[in-house]
Enzyme design. Structure first.
Site, PDB file in Angstrom:
ATOM      1  N   ASP A 152       0.830  -1.201   0.000  1.00  0.00           N
ATOM      2  CA  ASP A 152       0.000   0.000   0.000  1.00  0.00           C
ATOM      3  C   ASP A 152       0.867   1.255   0.000  1.00  0.00           C
ATOM      4  O   ASP A 152       1.786   1.385   0.815  1.00  0.00           O
ATOM      5  CB  ASP A 152      -0.898   0.014   1.245  1.00  0.00           C
ATOM      6  CG  ASP A 152      -1.799   1.248   1.293  1.00  0.00           C
ATOM      7  OD1 ASP A 152      -2.909   1.185   0.745  1.00  0.00           O
ATOM      8  OD2 ASP A 152      -1.367   2.279   1.871  1.00  0.00           O
ATOM      9  N   TYR A 199       2.568  10.126  -0.186  1.00  0.00           N
ATOM     10  CA  TYR A 199       3.633   9.556   0.647  1.00  0.00           C
ATOM     11  C   TYR A 199       5.014   9.885   0.084  1.00  0.00           C
ATOM     12  O   TYR A 199       6.014   9.702   0.759  1.00  0.00           O
ATOM     13  CB  TYR A 199       3.499   8.032   0.750  1.00  0.00           C
ATOM     14  CG  TYR A 199       2.251   7.539   1.418  1.00  0.00           C
ATOM     15  CD1 TYR A 199       1.356   8.408   2.055  1.00  0.00           C
ATOM     16  CD2 TYR A 199       1.947   6.176   1.416  1.00  0.00           C
ATOM     17  CE1 TYR A 199       0.204   7.934   2.656  1.00  0.00           C
ATOM     18  CE2 TYR A 199       0.788   5.693   2.022  1.00  0.00           C
ATOM     19  CZ  TYR A 199      -0.078   6.579   2.632  1.00  0.00           C
ATOM     20  OH  TYR A 199      -1.224   6.090   3.228  1.00  0.00           O
ATOM     21  N   LYS A 255      -3.096   5.930  -4.254  1.00  0.00           N
ATOM     22  CA  LYS A 255      -4.249   6.795  -3.988  1.00  0.00           C
ATOM     23  C   LYS A 255      -4.144   8.145  -4.697  1.00  0.00           C
ATOM     24  O   LYS A 255      -3.050   8.714  -4.829  1.00  0.00           O
ATOM     25  CB  LYS A 255      -4.376   7.030  -2.472  1.00  0.00           C
ATOM     26  CG  LYS A 255      -4.351   5.746  -1.658  1.00  0.00           C
ATOM     27  CD  LYS A 255      -4.371   6.016  -0.159  1.00  0.00           C
ATOM     28  CE  LYS A 255      -4.121   4.755   0.631  1.00  0.00           C
ATOM     29  NZ  LYS A 255      -2.684   4.389   0.677  1.00  0.00           N
ATOM     30  N   HIS A 298      -8.047   9.334  -1.916  1.00  0.00           N
ATOM     31  CA  HIS A 298      -7.400   9.357  -0.609  1.00  0.00           C
ATOM     32  C   HIS A 298      -8.219  10.076   0.462  1.00  0.00           C
ATOM     33  O   HIS A 298      -8.200   9.711   1.635  1.00  0.00           O
ATOM     34  CB  HIS A 298      -6.017   9.999  -0.728  1.00  0.00           C
ATOM     35  CG  HIS A 298      -5.072   9.583   0.353  1.00  0.00           C
ATOM     36  ND1 HIS A 298      -3.701   9.621   0.209  1.00  0.00           N
ATOM     37  CD2 HIS A 298      -5.281   9.112   1.606  1.00  0.00           C
ATOM     38  CE1 HIS A 298      -3.125   9.193   1.323  1.00  0.00           C
ATOM     39  NE2 HIS A 298      -4.058   8.892   2.183  1.00  0.00           N
TER      40      HIS A 298
END
Length: 335
Positions: free
Chosen positions: A48, A53, A82, A115
């Protein structure tokens, strides 16, 4: 209860998500290769990540090495990323997913999630949380989930995503999508652990064929330091790893508290994505299939739910105070 083993999945239509995955939030690019290689060696097949990120490129490089080595094939893995908040418009979805695929060095992802229900203004790919001259987050107050979802569906049609879903959406928002979709959400990813079990939301999703994936399944023990760094309040933070009930059960099975927390979540019927970059803990987090909670133990843990008081990912300061102004802020009474 269905027997759980390392090949267990949660299913929604054609989607089969491995029940234990590797979370990568806050994993630095330098840590990714070791973490990913360790996870694959142990048996993880679910990875994931997310655009925000800022580690998709590192994950892509690590995956390429693994594929080139012959250790694993693309088809054996379940990759999730996402759409960021500043891409929350129908016309922006394709460009953001293409950007993620380029970074991941993949032709498709197995699951693409929105997200956050909160839309932000798009000031460029790199400005994930765009701000004005006062430092206030630039919200897009015209976020339209029904239109946005059509942009997500187009990615399935194009083959860039096998399945699509949601993250951090509340029940009302999910229902709106379900009532207006051509391709239903395959998954909802939300904060979920013993102190925030979201029983009504999980039941709603199961009744409507939406699988659930728990982020922070062991309570995100590093959350306190992360909040302090951002100048947010840490008052009321809770730590499931320190719960006496969990410690007692862990001692009985000669397991770590984290393993009991993960075991409960998968018996609860949701997938889990514990984050770690430590090879030992990565292995430990996957080693949850050789014991089973008794009915009494399961009920004891079930009773630990604190409802909204157990939530840790909504701060009183920082970004949250700006996000809360948005009409689609998921934790507001307005939605």
């Amino acid at each position: 209860m269905t027997k759980l083993d390392s090949k267990s999945v949660v299913t929604s239509g054609v989607m089969k998500m491995p029940i234990v995955g590797l979370g990568t939030w806050q994993s630095t690019p330098e840590e990714i290769e070791t973490a990913l290689t360790s996870a694959i060696d142990v048996g993880y097949r679910h990875i994931d990540t997310a655009f925000v990120y800022r580690n998709e490129s590192a994950i892509g490089a690590a995956l390429k090495k693994l594929f080139d080595s012959g250790k694993i094939t693309r088809e054996e893995l379940f990759i999730v990323t996402k759409l960021p908040g500043h891409g929350n418009r129908r016309e922006d979805v394709e460009s953001f997913l293409k950007k993620s695929l380029e970074a991941l060095q993949l032709d498709y992802v197995d699951l693409y999630l929105i997200h956050s229900p909160v839309g932000l203004q798009n000031k460029g790919f790199d400005q994930t949380f765009p701000t004005d001259e006062k430092g206030e987050i630039l919200l897009d107050m015209n976020t339209n989930h029904v239109e946005l979802w059509k942009g997500m569906e187009a990615q399935v049609d194009a083959g860039r995503a096998k399945s699509i879903g949601l993250s951090n959406f509340n029940q009302k928002q999910i229902k709106r999508i379900l009532d207006n979709c051509r391709i239903p959400p395959a998954n909802l990813q939300v904060e979920l652990h013993i102190y925030l079990q979201q029983k009504e939301l999980v039941s709603f999703c199961k009744e409507n064929g939406v699988t659930v994936c728990a982020y922070a399944p062991i309570g995100s023990p590093g959350r306190k330091a992360e909040r302090e760094k951002r100048g947010e309040s840490t008052e009321g933070l809770v730590f499931p790893l320190e719960d006496p009930v969990i410690k007692e059960i862990a001692e009985k099975y000669e397991k770590q508290p984290s393993q009991v927390l993960l075991r409960y979540m998968i018996e609860y019927g949701v997938a889990v994505i514990p984050k770690s970059t430590n090879p030992g803990r990565i292995k430990q987090n996957f080693d949850v299939f050789d014991f089973e909670l008794t009915k009494e133990e399961f009920e004891k843990i079930n009773a630990l739910d604190r409802g909204e008081a157990g939530r840790t990912f909504v701060g009183r300061g920082g970004r949250a105070k700006f996000m809360a102004r948005h009409p689609e802020y998921a934790f507001s009474s307005r939605t």
